[in-house]
Design a protein around this motif. Structure first.
Motif, mmCIF file in Angstrom:
data_model
loop_
_atom_site.group_PDB
_atom_site.id
_atom_site.type_symbol
_atom_site.label_atom_id
_atom_site.label_comp_id
_atom_site.label_asym_id
_atom_site.label_seq_id
_atom_site.Cartn_x
_atom_site.Cartn_y
_atom_site.Cartn_z
ATOM 1 N N TRP A 99 0.886 -1.203 -0.185
ATOM 2 C CA TRP A 99 0.149 0.088 -0.026
ATOM 3 C C TRP A 99 0.858 1.168 0.065
ATOM 4 O O TRP A 99 0.632 2.285 -0.909
ATOM 5 N N ARG A 100 1.877 1.509 0.892
ATOM 6 C CA ARG A 100 2.532 2.614 0.978
ATOM 7 C C ARG A 100 3.611 2.811 -0.172
ATOM 8 O O ARG A 100 3.748 3.901 -0.673
ATOM 9 N N ARG A 101 3.902 1.488 -0.952
ATOM 10 C CA ARG A 101 4.844 1.684 -2.220
ATOM 11 C C ARG A 101 3.811 2.255 -3.167
ATOM 12 O O ARG A 101 4.336 2.982 -4.083
ATOM 13 N N GLY A 102 2.624 1.870 -3.280
ATOM 14 C CA GLY A 102 1.859 2.265 -4.508
ATOM 15 C C GLY A 102 1.185 3.766 -4.209
ATOM 16 O O GLY A 102 0.830 4.393 -5.083
ATOM 17 N N HIS A 103 1.411 4.244 -2.823
ATOM 18 C CA HIS A 103 0.912 5.636 -2.764
ATOM 19 C C HIS A 103 1.898 6.505 -2.258
ATOM 20 O O HIS A 103 1.749 7.590 -2.072
ATOM 21 N N ARG A 104 3.316 6.256 -2.519
ATOM 22 C CA ARG A 104 4.254 7.149 -1.877
ATOM 23 C C ARG A 104 4.286 8.481 -2.489
ATOM 24 O O ARG A 104 4.456 9.619 -1.924
ATOM 25 N N ALA A 159 -8.267 -5.439 -4.939
ATOM 26 C CA ALA A 159 -7.767 -4.357 -4.199
ATOM 27 C C ALA A 159 -6.301 -3.776 -4.634
ATOM 28 O O ALA A 159 -5.733 -3.133 -3.775
ATOM 29 N N GLU A 160 -6.008 -3.888 -5.855
ATOM 30 C CA GLU A 160 -4.598 -3.466 -6.114
ATOM 31 C C GLU A 160 -4.291 -1.918 -5.981
ATOM 32 O O GLU A 160 -3.173 -1.550 -5.546
ATOM 33 N N ARG A 161 -5.452 -1.183 -6.090
ATOM 34 C CA ARG A 161 -5.174 0.392 -5.811
ATOM 35 C C ARG A 161 -5.616 0.796 -4.637
ATOM 36 O O ARG A 161 -5.529 1.983 -4.359
ATOM 37 N N GLY A 162 -5.548 -0.188 -3.521
ATOM 38 C CA GLY A 162 -5.606 0.267 -2.035
ATOM 39 C C GLY A 162 -6.981 0.565 -1.679
ATOM 40 O O GLY A 162 -7.267 1.205 -0.680
ATOM 41 N N LYS A 185 -15.274 -0.346 -6.540
ATOM 42 C CA LYS A 185 -16.387 -0.968 -7.644
ATOM 43 C C LYS A 185 -15.875 -2.341 -8.147
ATOM 44 O O LYS A 185 -16.813 -3.183 -8.229
ATOM 45 N N GLN A 186 -14.683 -2.399 -8.193
ATOM 46 C CA GLN A 186 -14.050 -3.835 -8.752
ATOM 47 C C GLN A 186 -14.287 -4.930 -7.778
ATOM 48 O O GLN A 186 -13.980 -6.260 -8.233
ATOM 49 N N VAL A 187 -14.380 -4.632 -6.533
ATOM 50 C CA VAL A 187 -14.498 -5.555 -5.571
ATOM 51 C C VAL A 187 -15.849 -6.350 -5.552
ATOM 52 O O VAL A 187 -17.122 -5.729 -5.188
ATOM 53 N N GLU A 188 -15.951 -7.629 -5.571
ATOM 54 C CA GLU A 188 -17.150 -8.472 -5.822
ATOM 55 C C GLU A 188 -17.641 -8.925 -4.405
ATOM 56 O O GLU A 188 -18.911 -9.277 -4.468
ATOM 57 N N GLY A 189 -16.651 -9.369 -3.551
ATOM 58 C CA GLY A 189 -17.179 -9.808 -2.521
ATOM 59 C C GLY A 189 -15.933 -9.889 -1.493
ATOM 60 O O GLY A 189 -14.699 -10.077 -1.892
ATOM 61 N N TYR A 190 -16.024 -10.142 -0.239
ATOM 62 C CA TYR A 190 -15.007 -10.556 0.742
ATOM 63 C C TYR A 190 -15.077 -12.085 1.138
ATOM 64 O O TYR A 190 -16.039 -12.786 0.681
ATOM 65 N N ARG A 191 -13.907 -12.491 1.567
ATOM 66 C CA ARG A 191 -13.706 -13.993 1.993
ATOM 67 C C ARG A 191 -13.572 -13.706 3.542
ATOM 68 O O ARG A 191 -13.334 -12.798 4.139
ATOM 69 N N SER A 192 -13.762 -14.887 4.209
ATOM 70 C CA SER A 192 -13.630 -14.620 5.723
ATOM 71 C C SER A 192 -13.080 -16.029 6.294
ATOM 72 O O SER A 192 -13.033 -16.967 5.807
ATOM 73 N N THR A 193 -12.350 -15.971 7.320
ATOM 74 C CA THR A 193 -11.673 -16.928 8.097
ATOM 75 C C THR A 193 -12.082 -16.856 9.556
ATOM 76 O O THR A 193 -12.575 -15.620 10.120
ATOM 77 N N GLY A 194 -11.290 -17.618 10.147
ATOM 78 C CA GLY A 194 -11.638 -17.526 11.757
ATOM 79 C C GLY A 194 -10.666 -16.396 12.397
ATOM 80 O O GLY A 194 -9.872 -15.832 11.575
#
Length: 188
Positions: free
Chosen positions: A94-99, A156-159, A164-173
């Motif tokens: 994230w920080r490299r993409g937004h520096r 989530a490439e652009r942070g 809009k490009q995110v179609e859904g989340y995944r979940s874990t414990g």
């Protein structure tokens, strides 16, 4: 990665990754701005900066909150073959993409001190505080739902973990990954 495997990054970590790089340079820019008399004077600049800090923090914390809730509500279970990205890797990416954006925002905040002393830095710090509040709210939902929320890294490439490009989340414990609910470092 095997067939059907996907790389996943924590939603709260992506949101929280921008908090510190906005907060500390914002405070530094506000301190530098307080040294400059500016066109409006220090008192007006710092008072308006304090008001802008509160407004910016509230706006950043509340923007897209409904979208985050919808995606978390419809989260599907992560598969065994999915790769969970480390917290440090997510933050570094994230920080490299937004520096350059962060550097530009800092320079604009310092330059704005000649017009309104300290206000630009306070806006920057308010954005950092708003991101931290948003990450804490996501962490509270994760704690309440007893699940951690992940998003595909290619979405989530652009942070933007709720873009809009995110179609859904995944979940874990709650014990998956190396970050606590809310994206903070997990204490050992």
């Amino acid at each position: 990665m095997g067939r059907g495997a996907q790389s996943l990054a924590r939603v709260a970590v992506i949101v929280r990754a921008g908090a510190a790089p906005l907060w500390w340079p914002g405070l530094l820019a506000a301190a530098i701005g307080a040294l400059v008399p500016g066109l409006t004077g220090r008192r007006i600049g710092l008072l308006s900066g304090a008001a802008l800090f509160l407004i910016t923090a509230a706006v950043v914390a509340l923007v897209r909150s409904r979208r985050y809730a919808e995606l978390a509500g419809g989260a599907t279970r992560a598969g065994r073959s999915d790769f969970l990205q480390d917290r440090a890797v997510t933050v570094r990416n994230w920080r490299r993409g937004h520096r350059w954006w962060l550097l530009g925002a800092f320079l604009v905040a310092v330059a704005s001190a000649f017009l309104l002393p300290g206000a630009g830095g306070m806006v920057l710090a308010g954005a950092g505080a708003g991101l931290w509040i948003k990450a804490v709210r996501i962490g509270q939902r994760e704690h309440r739902d007893d699940a951690l929320y992940w998003v595909r890294t290619d979405w989530a490439e652009r942070g933007r973990p709720a873009g809009k490009q995110v179609e859904g989340y995944r979940s874990t414990g709650p014990m998956a990954g190396d970050a606590a609910p809310g994206g903070a470092r997990r204490r050992r």
